[in-house]
Design a protein around this motif. Sequence first.
Motif, PDB file in Angstrom:
ATOM      1  N   ARG A  65       0.825  -1.218   0.000  1.00 14.40           N
ATOM      2  CA  ARG A  65       0.000   0.000   0.000  1.00 14.40           C
ATOM      3  C   ARG A  65       0.856   1.263   0.000  1.00 14.40           C
ATOM      4  O   ARG A  65       0.499   2.281  -0.577  1.00 14.40           O
ATOM      5  CB  ARG A  65      -0.919   0.019   1.225  1.00 14.40           C
ATOM      6  N   SER A  66       2.020   1.171   0.692  1.00 12.33           N
ATOM      7  CA  SER A  66       2.824   2.377   0.841  1.00 12.33           C
ATOM      8  C   SER A  66       3.304   2.912  -0.507  1.00 12.33           C
ATOM      9  O   SER A  66       3.688   4.061  -0.617  1.00 12.33           O
ATOM     10  CB  SER A  66       4.027   2.110   1.740  1.00 12.33           C
ATOM     11  N   PHE A  67       3.271   2.072  -1.532  1.00 12.28           N
ATOM     12  CA  PHE A  67       3.694   2.550  -2.839  1.00 12.28           C
ATOM     13  C   PHE A  67       2.616   3.371  -3.535  1.00 12.28           C
ATOM     14  O   PHE A  67       2.887   4.108  -4.461  1.00 12.28           O
ATOM     15  CB  PHE A  67       4.087   1.382  -3.751  1.00 12.28           C
ATOM     16  N   ALA A  68       1.348   3.199  -3.018  1.00 13.67           N
ATOM     17  CA  ALA A  68       0.238   3.827  -3.721  1.00 13.67           C
ATOM     18  C   ALA A  68       0.438   5.328  -3.878  1.00 13.67           C
ATOM     19  O   ALA A  68       0.165   5.892  -4.923  1.00 13.67           O
ATOM     20  CB  ALA A  68      -1.072   3.540  -2.999  1.00 13.67           C
ATOM     21  N   ASP A  69       0.996   5.959  -2.795  1.00 16.49           N
ATOM     22  CA  ASP A  69       1.165   7.412  -2.863  1.00 16.49           C
ATOM     23  C   ASP A  69       2.225   7.809  -3.869  1.00 16.49           C
ATOM     24  O   ASP A  69       2.215   8.919  -4.397  1.00 16.49           O
ATOM     25  CB  ASP A  69       1.584   7.976  -1.491  1.00 16.49           C
ATOM     26  N   LEU A  70       3.176   6.902  -4.075  1.00 16.78           N
ATOM     27  CA  LEU A  70       4.282   7.245  -4.969  1.00 16.78           C
ATOM     28  C   LEU A  70       3.864   7.229  -6.424  1.00 16.78           C
ATOM     29  O   LEU A  70       4.360   7.993  -7.244  1.00 16.78           O
ATOM     30  CB  LEU A  70       5.437   6.247  -4.801  1.00 16.78           C
ATOM     31  N   ILE A  71       2.956   6.305  -6.745  1.00 21.11           N
ATOM     32  CA  ILE A  71       2.646   6.093  -8.148  1.00 21.11           C
ATOM     33  C   ILE A  71       1.740   7.198  -8.667  1.00 21.11           C
ATOM     34  O   ILE A  71       0.678   7.443  -8.109  1.00 21.11           O
ATOM     35  CB  ILE A  71       1.968   4.729  -8.346  1.00 21.11           C
ATOM     36  N   PRO A  72       2.180   7.879  -9.694  1.00 26.51           N
ATOM     37  CA  PRO A  72       1.331   8.940 -10.243  1.00 26.51           C
ATOM     38  C   PRO A  72       0.088   8.316 -10.871  1.00 26.51           C
ATOM     39  O   PRO A  72       0.082   7.136 -11.228  1.00 26.51           O
ATOM     40  CB  PRO A  72       2.213   9.602 -11.306  1.00 26.51           C
ATOM     41  N   ASP A  73      -0.998   9.115 -10.976  1.00 26.07           N
ATOM     42  CA  ASP A  73      -2.190   8.597 -11.638  1.00 26.07           C
ATOM     43  C   ASP A  73      -1.842   8.229 -13.062  1.00 26.07           C
ATOM     44  O   ASP A  73      -0.961   8.823 -13.669  1.00 26.07           O
ATOM     45  CB  ASP A  73      -3.297   9.663 -11.635  1.00 26.07           C
ATOM     46  N   ALA A  74      -2.570   7.232 -13.543  1.00 28.90           N
ATOM     47  CA  ALA A  74      -2.242   6.748 -14.885  1.00 28.90           C
ATOM     48  C   ALA A  74      -2.214   7.914 -15.869  1.00 28.90           C
ATOM     49  O   ALA A  74      -3.153   8.697 -15.949  1.00 28.90           O
ATOM     50  CB  ALA A  74      -3.275   5.720 -15.328  1.00 28.90           C
ATOM     51  N   VAL A  75      -1.065   8.032 -16.545  1.00 29.90           N
ATOM     52  CA  VAL A  75      -0.942   9.096 -17.540  1.00 29.90           C
ATOM     53  C   VAL A  75      -1.025   8.457 -18.916  1.00 29.90           C
ATOM     54  O   VAL A  75      -0.455   7.392 -19.123  1.00 29.90           O
ATOM     55  CB  VAL A  75       0.422   9.823 -17.445  1.00 29.90           C
ATOM     56  N   PRO A  76      -1.751   9.086 -19.827  1.00 30.01           N
ATOM     57  CA  PRO A  76      -1.766   8.522 -21.166  1.00 30.01           C
ATOM     58  C   PRO A  76      -0.368   8.596 -21.758  1.00 30.01           C
ATOM     59  O   PRO A  76       0.377   9.526 -21.460  1.00 30.01           O
ATOM     60  CB  PRO A  76      -2.725   9.440 -21.928  1.00 30.01           C
ATOM     61  N   ALA A  77      -0.024   7.604 -22.536  1.00 29.60           N
ATOM     62  CA  ALA A  77       1.296   7.596 -23.162  1.00 29.60           C
ATOM     63  C   ALA A  77       1.493   8.894 -23.923  1.00 29.60           C
ATOM     64  O   ALA A  77       0.599   9.368 -24.609  1.00 29.60           O
ATOM     65  CB  ALA A  77       1.413   6.409 -24.116  1.00 29.60           C
ATOM     66  N   ALA A  78       2.672   9.489 -23.723  1.00 26.83           N
ATOM     67  CA  ALA A  78       2.935  10.766 -24.375  1.00 26.83           C
ATOM     68  C   ALA A  78       2.887  10.616 -25.886  1.00 26.83           C
ATOM     69  O   ALA A  78       3.182   9.551 -26.416  1.00 26.83           O
ATOM     70  CB  ALA A  78       4.290  11.289 -23.936  1.00 26.83           C
ATOM     71  N   GLU A  79       2.478  11.703 -26.521  1.00 22.41           N
ATOM     72  CA  GLU A  79       2.435  11.710 -27.992  1.00 22.41           C
ATOM     73  C   GLU A  79       3.811  11.358 -28.532  1.00 22.41           C
ATOM     74  O   GLU A  79       4.818  11.915 -28.118  1.00 22.41           O
ATOM     75  CB  GLU A  79       2.052  13.112 -28.493  1.00 22.41           C
ATOM     76  N   SER A  80       3.870  10.433 -29.454  1.00 25.42           N
ATOM     77  CA  SER A  80       5.190  10.029 -29.919  1.00 25.42           C
ATOM     78  C   SER A  80       5.711  11.000 -30.969  1.00 25.42           C
ATOM     79  O   SER A  80       4.953  11.677 -31.643  1.00 25.42           O
ATOM     80  CB  SER A  80       5.140   8.613 -30.485  1.00 25.42           C
ATOM     81  N   ARG A  81       7.041  11.065 -31.006  1.00 28.79           N
ATOM     82  CA  ARG A  81       7.714  11.900 -31.991  1.00 28.79           C
ATOM     83  C   ARG A  81       7.283  11.437 -33.380  1.00 28.79           C
ATOM     84  O   ARG A  81       7.080  10.247 -33.614  1.00 28.79           O
ATOM     85  CB  ARG A  81       9.229  11.716 -31.823  1.00 28.79           C
ATOM     86  N   GLN A  82       7.138  12.379 -34.281  1.00 27.29           N
ATOM     87  CA  GLN A  82       6.620  12.007 -35.607  1.00 27.29           C
ATOM     88  C   GLN A  82       7.525  10.979 -36.266  1.00 27.29           C
ATOM     89  O   GLN A  82       8.720  10.956 -36.032  1.00 27.29           O
ATOM     90  CB  GLN A  82       6.568  13.223 -36.541  1.00 27.29           C
ATOM     91  N   GLY A  83       6.947  10.216 -37.132  1.00 28.72           N
ATOM     92  CA  GLY A  83       7.752   9.264 -37.893  1.00 28.72           C
ATOM     93  C   GLY A  83       7.940   7.976 -37.122  1.00 28.72           C
ATOM     94  O   GLY A  83       7.076   7.113 -37.116  1.00 28.72           O
ATOM     95  N   ALA A  84       9.084   7.905 -36.405  1.00 24.78           N
ATOM     96  CA  ALA A  84       9.458   6.643 -35.786  1.00 24.78           C
ATOM     97  C   ALA A  84       8.417   6.185 -34.767  1.00 24.78           C
ATOM     98  O   ALA A  84       7.862   6.966 -34.012  1.00 24.78           O
ATOM     99  CB  ALA A  84      10.810   6.799 -35.123  1.00 24.78           C
ATOM    100  N   GLU A  85       8.168   4.908 -34.775  1.00 27.11           N
ATOM    101  CA  GLU A  85       7.278   4.298 -33.802  1.00 27.11           C
ATOM    102  C   GLU A  85       7.982   4.142 -32.461  1.00 27.11           C
ATOM    103  O   GLU A  85       7.418   4.365 -31.412  1.00 27.11           O
ATOM    104  CB  GLU A  85       6.847   2.920 -34.298  1.00 27.11           C
ATOM    105  N   ARG A  86       9.241   3.735 -32.559  1.00 28.73           N
ATOM    106  CA  ARG A  86      10.085   3.550 -31.376  1.00 28.73           C
ATOM    107  C   ARG A  86       9.571   2.492 -30.424  1.00 28.73           C
ATOM    108  O   ARG A  86       9.674   2.632 -29.225  1.00 28.73           O
ATOM    109  CB  ARG A  86      10.256   4.885 -30.638  1.00 28.73           C
ATOM    110  N   SER A  87       8.949   1.451 -30.928  1.00 29.69           N
ATOM    111  CA  SER A  87       8.577   0.399 -29.987  1.00 29.69           C
ATOM    112  C   SER A  87       9.437  -0.835 -30.205  1.00 29.69           C
ATOM    113  O   SER A  87       9.857  -1.143 -31.308  1.00 29.69           O
ATOM    114  CB  SER A  87       7.091   0.073 -30.086  1.00 29.69           C
TER     115      SER A  87
END
Lengths: 281, 329
Positions: free
Chosen positions: A5-27
């Motif tokens: 439970r103690s980790f709950a405060d540390l974890i930020p709320d789910a953030v949507p994956a940041a917009e990826s740089r154009q072109g490359a997928e990078r996965s």
Amino acid sequence: MNPIRSFADLIPDAVPAAESRQGAERSIAIRGLAAYYGKHKAIEGIDLDIGPGVITAIIGPSGCGKSTLIRCINRMHEVIAGAYATGSVTLDGTDIYTPGSDPVQIRRRIGMVFQKPNPFPTRTVYENVIAGLRLNLPRKSKADYDEVVERSLRSVALWDEVKDKLHDAGTALSGGQQQRLCIARAIAIKPEVLLLDEPCSALDPTATLKIEDLLFSLKIDYTIVIVTHNMQQAARASDRTAFLMADENHVGHLVEAGPTREIFLKPKDSRTEDYISGRLG
Amino acid sequence: MTLKTTAAPGSQKVGDPGDRVFSFILRAASSIVLLILIAFIVLLVIDSRESISRFGLSFLSSSKWNPVETEINKIAFGALPFIFGTVVTSLLALILATPLAIGSAIFVSEYSPPWIGKPVAFIIELLVAIPSVAYGIWGLFVLVPLMRDVVEPFLQSTLGKIPVIGLLFVGPPMGQDLLTGGVVLAIMILPTILSLSREVIAQVPRLQKEGMLALGATRWEVLTKAVLPYARPGIIGASMLGLARAIGETMAVTMVIGNSSTKITPSLLTPGYTISSAIANQFTEADSPIYFSAIVELGLVLLIVASVFNILSRILVMRLVGKGGGSHA
Ligand SMILES: Nc1ncnc2c1ncn2[C@@H]1O[C@H](COP(=O)(O)OP(=O)(O)OP(=O)(O)O)[C@@H](O)[C@H]1O
Ligand SMILES: [Mg+2]
């Protein structure tokens, strides 16, 4: 209280994956990866997807093969005499292990930062940043280099601290500054992926937080994989977590991987829970 | 080392007997070394004072070496040809040996597979221990004929045709000359430079090489941009140690250099003489006090030449380390 439970405060709320740089997928997709040191097998059967725009943390007990795994992603594993890997690692659909693919080109696209800061001692701060640009690439003008140095140092929040020391030796900086310099050096060549192997283990808490902030700001442009021993760090700084382990019957293998929130708060495997709550490793 | 005389609370007990004994031994040992050196110089100066006062600086600048008075010649001692011979053969040895030694050190430690590198390194280390007279005999019976019949005619017909550089190769090839002296010295100091450089290169941290690799460097770039810059001060130190060995080397050079020149010419194909071979050859013949005194002064000059090279190389290494070299061997 459940230690998890103690980790709950540390974890930020789910953030949507940041917009990826154009072109490359990078996965990155890792399938059936096994890595050997001569006859000794260090990891096996690794299947892992690493998405763009997020920070993926790799955690696990010492010796379970975290460094080995991350070094397989940019073909640094094979520079050790006798070491080799089997299976596949694809970056945007192309296998980096296909015969004929050039490790030099792959390492340009997939940068790496090491556990101990390793600036080049015979070079200045400035020369350290552009070290990668000076390798088998067309020479650029002084103004271009200046621009890269300033931009790279600014993105690692080091510019203000070293702008008057650009021509001092890279090793004349503090440990935390050296590590940020090494990150600046890695991103100066604009890789698509940034691998970091315990980048904060030699740093104090303040310097560690600086690096974490930095990674957070970099994840828009880079796919980031970070190996860490520090559970708080994994909880704080990563979006996805992969838990690796070795035991009597198996060499290093992936126990589970998923969103950091799930791994830390409701792990599927009891071993993950044991490790995270400090009962294992 | 200085010992604190007042004990701070909680500090280590001052004046621990073991500590005092150790510090005394260290001080005694270093003073003895210093005393020996001073005694050595004093002795050389005393024994050569007759020659120093009679010939003064002309001992260094004159090329006349007439130990015995004849009808045409008065007694004269000028060491310039010997100094010239020592400097030329030593530098020649350095120029020939260094690139080869460093190249092989790089090959052995970075490129060759271990099953070649390890035995090669071992054999080279053995070469360091071969006595110099053995090199001399080999030089006299193998190298001298080879130089005379093959190498020197070849050099004359190639490099000898180039203006200016050609001046280095005029005269009949005799085999026993400055060039052969330099080559023998080069062969002798090669293992020294090689094995030291190999160690220095092997000590470059893996993290430095991997740091370069991770930026997308080729193997060659890792070598030239990470390994060599890091190892450079150590490699220069190794070469300077080789040079020091060449300057003092006596037997092997004496056997191949010709020992007969009082002329200084640009040609490397003229027979020469080094300071140490002059001492070795003439020490027993020095029957008059002034002759003996001149021979001792040669020893003094050799010491000075060696010191000058040593100081120069230290300055060189210091400058490089000042610029942030990695290793400080
Ligand atoms: N250079 C090497 N040669 C041989 N075996 C190695 C080498 N490096 C690592 N190993 C072995 O591979 C296994 C995994 O090591 P690795 O360094 O990947 O672990 P790790 O998870 O990064 O550990 P740590 O958290 O301590 O850094 C270990 O059993 C280790 O002994
Ligand atoms: Mg590790």
